[in-house]
Design an enzyme around this catalytic site. Structure first.
Site, mmCIF file in Angstrom:
data_model
loop_
_atom_site.group_PDB
_atom_site.id
_atom_site.type_symbol
_atom_site.label_atom_id
_atom_site.label_comp_id
_atom_site.label_asym_id
_atom_site.label_seq_id
_atom_site.Cartn_x
_atom_site.Cartn_y
_atom_site.Cartn_z
ATOM 1 C CG ASP A 131 -1.876 -1.010 1.021
ATOM 2 O OD1 ASP A 131 -2.190 -1.330 0.021
ATOM 3 O OD2 ASP A 131 -2.542 -1.402 2.166
ATOM 4 C CB CYS A 132 3.499 2.422 2.097
ATOM 5 S SG CYS A 132 4.336 0.995 2.849
#
Length: 503
Positions: A131-132
């Site tokens: 996600d990051c």
């Protein structure tokens, strides 16, 4: 009272331009003329230097974050893989890593030299996707100046001394000591002898963690003892670090050893302050005082035989004697460049550009590098060989040999002398060819006299490598007196490795 001075006194002389600096090559004559007490008064700093293949070298690189960001799991620089398991965009590139498209002719060392020389490097990276860090792939072209950091960290550099290498076998060997000719055809050695840093301070009175040094044409530091640090055997090493962005390709050069792989030639120099008479004496070492073993690389084991001990003075003479034979010698390191390192460091100090630092911690003066603990090993030849081997004498006829080989389980017959010593070998093909040609002769006329053999205490993988290199399918097994005691075949190896794979 013993002559002494402090490091702060020497640094003050560096600052005001009155410092007295000589190279390690010059120091022995000074000590001989003035004595150690006079040398302490006359000399403030002795500069050392070495320039050789230092395989245990590499760089940490920070690429900066891409947009979208990527967490690199695998990366390649000019198709040379770098380790991506440090952090998202931190990589470690090892000097000996080979290229995926050019093989051992180009490797991590060449990428390092390209960066230092100002050349562009193609970077490819693969990500795992989070996600990051959503990006999965990256391709870009970078110069050294584009990197946030490029920190050289070399786990093992500047050996105190290094084994000399020769080769007693009957084939040419391609090693990290260069190409070794058969039958003691040459001797290769490495190290700068009189200029070698640790040889000038073997007790680590000054050399230690935190000491500022010359590294690759820039200022660097000793991080601590190098890997395989073995001071009790005279093979101490240094772990060093420095900023790659400040370094010079004059003192960092990539190379490839023929049929072995890439390496990085690194210039390392350590200034040694003459604080007392002990340091004056240790920096008065000469090539004739530093001895190394000549090791036989023809024996492919960890503990290779030592044929004799020689000094650097003998090695640098161009020839050494081994078993009554005059053998030519050649250096794998550059004494000319070692002089350049020591001379450059001398000028930096004289110009006030290089101050000496106290060691934060001394390096260990004891300890020996230990061998690997092996808990799972392949068996030895003696564990696998057939002991009911059939042999023949050289004077029997070919038809007799044919009858013997038909009645045996082997396609090879070792030919032995009356006392059982290996003289040659014949195969079913040799016999078939002799019969087809109507050459009904004796075994001595058709046997192969150049026989490759194994010993019972030899690891099985060495026997397998011998068969593979020479494209043969069987090896006689001989004892220490060269008497045939067994036979090992490619079928034996196939069954062994198949059995291991099935477990």
């Amino acid at each position: 009272m013993e002559a002494e001075k402090s490091l702060s006194e020497i640094n003050e002389r560096i600052r005001d331009g009155s410092v007295r600096v000589v190279t390690a090559e010059e120091m022995p004559a000074i000590v001989e003329e003035l004595g150690p007490d006079g040398a302490v008064r006359e000399v403030d700093v002795v500069t050392t230097g070495t320039f050789g293949a230092m395989c245990s070298s590499g760089v940490f690189l920070n690429l900066g974050h891409s947009d979208p960001p990527i967490k690199i799991s695998r990366a390649w620089l000019n198709r040379v893989e770098a380790y991506g398991g440090v952090a998202a965009v931190d990589l470690f590139l090892g000097a000996t890593q080979p290229s995926e498209d050019r093989g051992i002719e180009y490797g991590g060392a060449h990428v390092i030299e390209d960066l230092v020389s100002g050349r562009a490097v193609d970077v490819m990276g693969e990500g795992v996707g989070t996600d990051c860090y959503p990006r999965m792939e990256i391709e870009t072209t970078l110069h050294l100046e584009d990197l946030n950091q490029a920190l050289m960290v070399n786990p093992r550099n500047a050996y105190q001394r290094y084994n000399a290498a020769t080769n007693s076998s009957d084939r040419t060997l391609h090693t990290y000591m260069g190409t070794l000719l058969p039958r003691l055809g040459n001797v290769h050695y490495s190290g700068a002898g009189v200029l070698n840093p640790i040889s000038n301070d073997p007790g680590f009175e000054y050399i230690g963690t935190g000491v500022r040094i010359f590294l690759g044409g820039a200022q660097g530091y000793i991080v601590g003892p190098g890997t395989q640090h073995s001071p009790e055997t005279g093979f101490a090493t240094l772990m060093v670090a420095g900023d790659l962005k400040r370094m010079s390709s004059e003192f960092l050069r990539a190379a490839t050893f023929t049929r072995y792989g890439p390496t990085l030639y690194v210039g390392v120099g350590v200034p040694i302050p003459i604080l007392n008479e002990r340091l004056a004496l240790s920096t008065a070492v000469r090539d004739k005082d530093i001895t190394v073993p000549i090791v036989d690389y023809g024996v492919q084991r960890r503990d290779r035989p030592v044929l004799r001990s020689v000094s650097y003075a003998e090695l640098r003479s161009g020839f050494v004697e081994i078993n009554g034979k005059e053998v030519p010698t050649a250096s794998l390191s550059s004494f000319h460049m070692a002089r350049m390192v020591a001379g450059t460091l001398k000028r930096w100090i004289e110009r006030g550009e290089f101050l000496l630092t106290e060691q934060a911690e001394p390096l260990p003066r004891g300890g020996v590098s230990r061998p690997m603990k092996q808990t799972k090993e392949l068996p030895y030849v003696g564990d696998v060989m057939n002991r009911d081997v059939v042999t023949v004498g050289e004077n029997i006829s070919v038809p007799e040999a044919a009858r013997v080989i038909v009645g045996s389980r082997f396609d090879h017959l070792p030919v032995v002398s009356e006392d059982g010593k290996l003289m040659g070998i014949i195969t079913t093909w040799d016999i078939s060819k002799a019969v087809a040609n109507g050459n009904i002769s004796r075994v001595s006329e058709i046997m192969t006299r150049r026989v490759y053999s194994a010993t019972p205490d030899e690891p099985i993988e060495l026997a397998a490598r011998t068969m593979d290199i020479h494209s043969i399918s069987a090896l006689p097994v001989v004892d220490k007196d060269n008497r045939v005691i067994g036979m090992i075949t490619s079928n034996d190896l196939s069954r062994l490795f198949a059995g291991r794979r099935s477990r």
